[in-house]
Design a protein around this motif. Sequence first.
Motif, PDB file in Angstrom:
ATOM      1  N   LYS A 101      47.223  41.511  39.344  1.00 41.06           N
ATOM      2  CA  LYS A 101      46.536  40.305  39.788  1.00 41.06           C
ATOM      3  C   LYS A 101      46.632  40.104  41.292  1.00 41.06           C
ATOM      4  N   VAL A 102      47.778  40.436  41.854  1.00 39.21           N
ATOM      5  CA  VAL A 102      47.986  40.205  43.292  1.00 39.21           C
ATOM      6  C   VAL A 102      47.640  41.445  44.105  1.00 39.21           C
ATOM      7  N   ALA A 103      48.147  42.604  43.672  1.00 35.74           N
ATOM      8  CA  ALA A 103      48.000  43.815  44.484  1.00 35.74           C
ATOM      9  C   ALA A 103      46.808  44.685  44.098  1.00 35.74           C
ATOM     10  N   GLY A 104      46.105  44.332  43.021  1.00 34.52           N
ATOM     11  CA  GLY A 104      44.824  44.972  42.735  1.00 34.52           C
ATOM     12  C   GLY A 104      44.826  46.239  41.910  1.00 34.52           C
ATOM     13  N   SER A 105      45.928  46.586  41.273  1.00 33.83           N
ATOM     14  CA  SER A 105      45.947  47.791  40.441  1.00 33.83           C
ATOM     15  C   SER A 105      44.990  47.645  39.259  1.00 33.83           C
ATOM     16  N   LYS A 106      44.447  48.775  38.821  1.00 33.23           N
ATOM     17  CA  LYS A 106      43.398  48.777  37.796  1.00 33.23           C
ATOM     18  C   LYS A 106      43.880  49.179  36.404  1.00 33.23           C
ATOM     19  N   LEU A 107      45.139  49.618  36.308  1.00 30.20           N
ATOM     20  CA  LEU A 107      45.596  50.181  35.040  1.00 30.20           C
ATOM     21  C   LEU A 107      47.063  49.869  34.819  1.00 30.20           C
ATOM     22  N   VAL A 108      47.400  49.513  33.563  1.00 32.99           N
ATOM     23  CA  VAL A 108      48.784  49.406  33.133  1.00 32.99           C
ATOM     24  C   VAL A 108      49.021  50.526  32.130  1.00 32.99           C
ATOM     25  N   LEU A 109      49.928  51.438  32.453  1.00 33.84           N
ATOM     26  CA  LEU A 109      50.262  52.539  31.551  1.00 33.84           C
ATOM     27  C   LEU A 109      51.696  52.369  31.062  1.00 33.84           C
ATOM     28  N   VAL A 110      51.849  52.141  29.765  1.00 30.58           N
ATOM     29  CA  VAL A 110      53.173  52.108  29.149  1.00 30.58           C
ATOM     30  C   VAL A 110      53.489  53.531  28.718  1.00 30.58           C
TER      31      VAL A 110
END
Length: 209
Positions: A101-110
Amino acid sequence: MKSIAITKEVQSALTPNGVLQDLLEGNNRFINGNLEGADNAALVSQTTGGQFPKAVVLSCIDSRVPVETVLDQAIGDIFVARVAGNFENADILGSLEYSCKVAGSKLVLVLGHEACGAVKAACDGVELGNITHLLSNILPAVHLSADEVEGEANSSNKEFVAKTVENNVKLTMDRIREKSPILKDMEDNGEIAIVGGVYSLHTGKVEML
C-alpha cells in the motif's frame, strides 16, 4: 548483469502476473546456474534515495532458502519478511501492508519450503520457551493435514509433513486476506496478487500452489 535499480515509473508499470513470472524466471536461472548477477555498487548508490520493490516475499528463516538468491533478485528488487514457519502475525501483516500500500509492490508471495523444521516441530507438538507460541500459528495446518493424509500425524510421515507445509502456505494466504482489509481490497481491485509456493530443497525449484 543488473546495474539499474527499479524506479517508481518502472514499478508503476508492472502487473502482479508479470512480477510473478519475473520471479519464476529468476528461479529458473537459479536452478540452471545462470544467475543474472548484479553490479551491487551501482545498485547501492541508486537506492539511497528510495526503494520501489516489485514484490514482498513472506518466507521461513531457513538458511537453506536465501530468498533473493533462489529467485535471482538484486538489491532493491524485493521486500523479504522472514519468520520460522512463514506465517502471518500483526507485525508481518503491517510489513506486507507497507510493502504494497505504501511502497507500491505488486505481489505478495508466501513461500514455504520442503521439510520445514518449524512445521515438523508443530507436527510433533514440540513445546519449548517462546517456540511453543510460534508453533501455535502452524497448528491449524497440522490439524487440517491430519484429516487429509493417512498414517501417523507426526514428522516421521513425510507425506504428512509435505501436506502440512502446503496447507500452512494456503491457510496463511487465507488469513492475510481475512486479517488485512487493505491487502484484500488491493487484490480484489487487481492492484496486487497474493500467491503461494513451496521451495524444494532437493531441486531448488519453487512450485506454485
